[in-house]
Design an enzyme around this catalytic site. Sequence first.
Site, short mmCIF file in Angstrom:
data_model
loop_
_atom_site.label_atom_id
_atom_site.label_comp_id
_atom_site.label_asym_id
_atom_site.label_seq_id
_atom_site.Cartn_x
_atom_site.Cartn_y
_atom_site.Cartn_z
N GLY A 7 0.41 -21.45 19.21
CA GLY A 7 -0.77 -21.23 19.25
C GLY A 7 -1.51 -21.13 17.75
N ALA A 8 -1.48 -21.54 17.00
CA ALA A 8 -2.08 -21.35 16.19
C ALA A 8 -3.18 -21.20 15.91
CB ALA A 8 -1.41 -21.97 14.39
N ILE A 11 -6.91 -16.89 15.49
CA ILE A 11 -6.14 -15.84 15.54
C ILE A 11 -5.24 -16.50 14.63
CG2 ILE A 11 -5.96 -13.90 16.50
CD1 ILE A 11 -7.64 -13.47 15.63
N GLY A 12 -4.46 -16.84 15.49
CA GLY A 12 -2.81 -17.21 14.86
C GLY A 12 -2.41 -18.12 13.76
N LYS A 204 -9.55 -1.13 23.71
CA LYS A 204 -10.62 -2.43 23.66
C LYS A 204 -10.64 -3.08 25.00
CE LYS A 204 -9.62 -6.76 21.66
NZ LYS A 204 -8.72 -7.65 20.99
N SER A 273 -15.46 -14.00 21.23
CA SER A 273 -14.61 -15.20 21.67
C SER A 273 -14.88 -16.22 23.46
CB SER A 273 -13.01 -14.64 22.10
OG SER A 273 -12.65 -13.57 23.03
#
Length: 332
Positions: A7-8, A11-12, A204, A273
């Site tokens: 899952g690039a 973030i990835g 978080k 997000s």
Amino acid sequence: MRFAVLGAGAIGGYVGAALARGGADVTLIARGPHLRAIQDHGIRVLSERGDFSATPVATDSIEAAADADVVFLGLKANGLTEIAPRLGELLRPGAAIIAAQNGIPWWYFQNYDGPLAGLVLSSVDPGGVISATIGIESVIGCVIYCSTEIVAPGVIRHIEGTRFTIGEPDGVLSERCNDISQAFVAGGLKCPVERSLRDQIWLKLIGNAAFNPISALTGATLGQLGALPEMMTVLRAIMEECTDVATALGASLRISVDRRLEAGIEVGDHKTSMLQDREAGKPLELDCITGAVIEIADRLGIPVPHTRTVHACAKLLDLQSASAAASRIPAA
């Protein structure tokens, strides 16, 4: 140490590019135009900390995870159930999975001696599919304080934050966490190793549970949410409810609700997000955040009325968006 980033995306892809910059052996698993751009030109990161490029191997095949010592999960939490069985089959003995999703992770109540020990959250892991196929011995938890976005295929803008806090579910300071931390630091990231990662998860989460769904409902940036006193009251109430749940589970939060609220508003003109997903027509990552808080609160008998109301509104928005998207798909 060989890394695969499953899952690039924003973030990835940023993590993979940073690891490659630091000299790690990295394979990015992505798809679509983003993948093709990385294969053709590498991945480029735009940041106030300095732009950089990297040329890691990139593929659309999950089979690439089979060769990795460490798999960084850049997928949304709501995408894990479908992929977990195949990923579990592919993992080599001793391989680690860095679970970097928002909200309460599927493994939270495993290797845990507090209230609700052993619980499988249906909001996070429907049917226990993830827990049954990815062993807890593989898991390294991760709490991300980093904001990025894809601005063009193969191009990621780093907005703020470089901290990826990691830790073993049982609190042991392991050699593998130390090795992973060193690889992240070599790539220009912060990667502290924590014994009490669940405290970091809740710190978080109390912000995400308040800011994310309301930003998706209103279209407001973090800074804009602070412009209305009535909205600040609602945000604070959600954070206090989440803090009550966290405290009941034995978590210790290191900053006050007021400071957590202020810190979020101070980020300024940034879309959460969840708001980015809404604008892109993607499913909202609700169940692992507000959904999990509600499920745990119900188990513990803790009232969370503000969280429940906002979750219901955001859930309806998500359903309406999915219905509208389906109606636009032409018949075969």
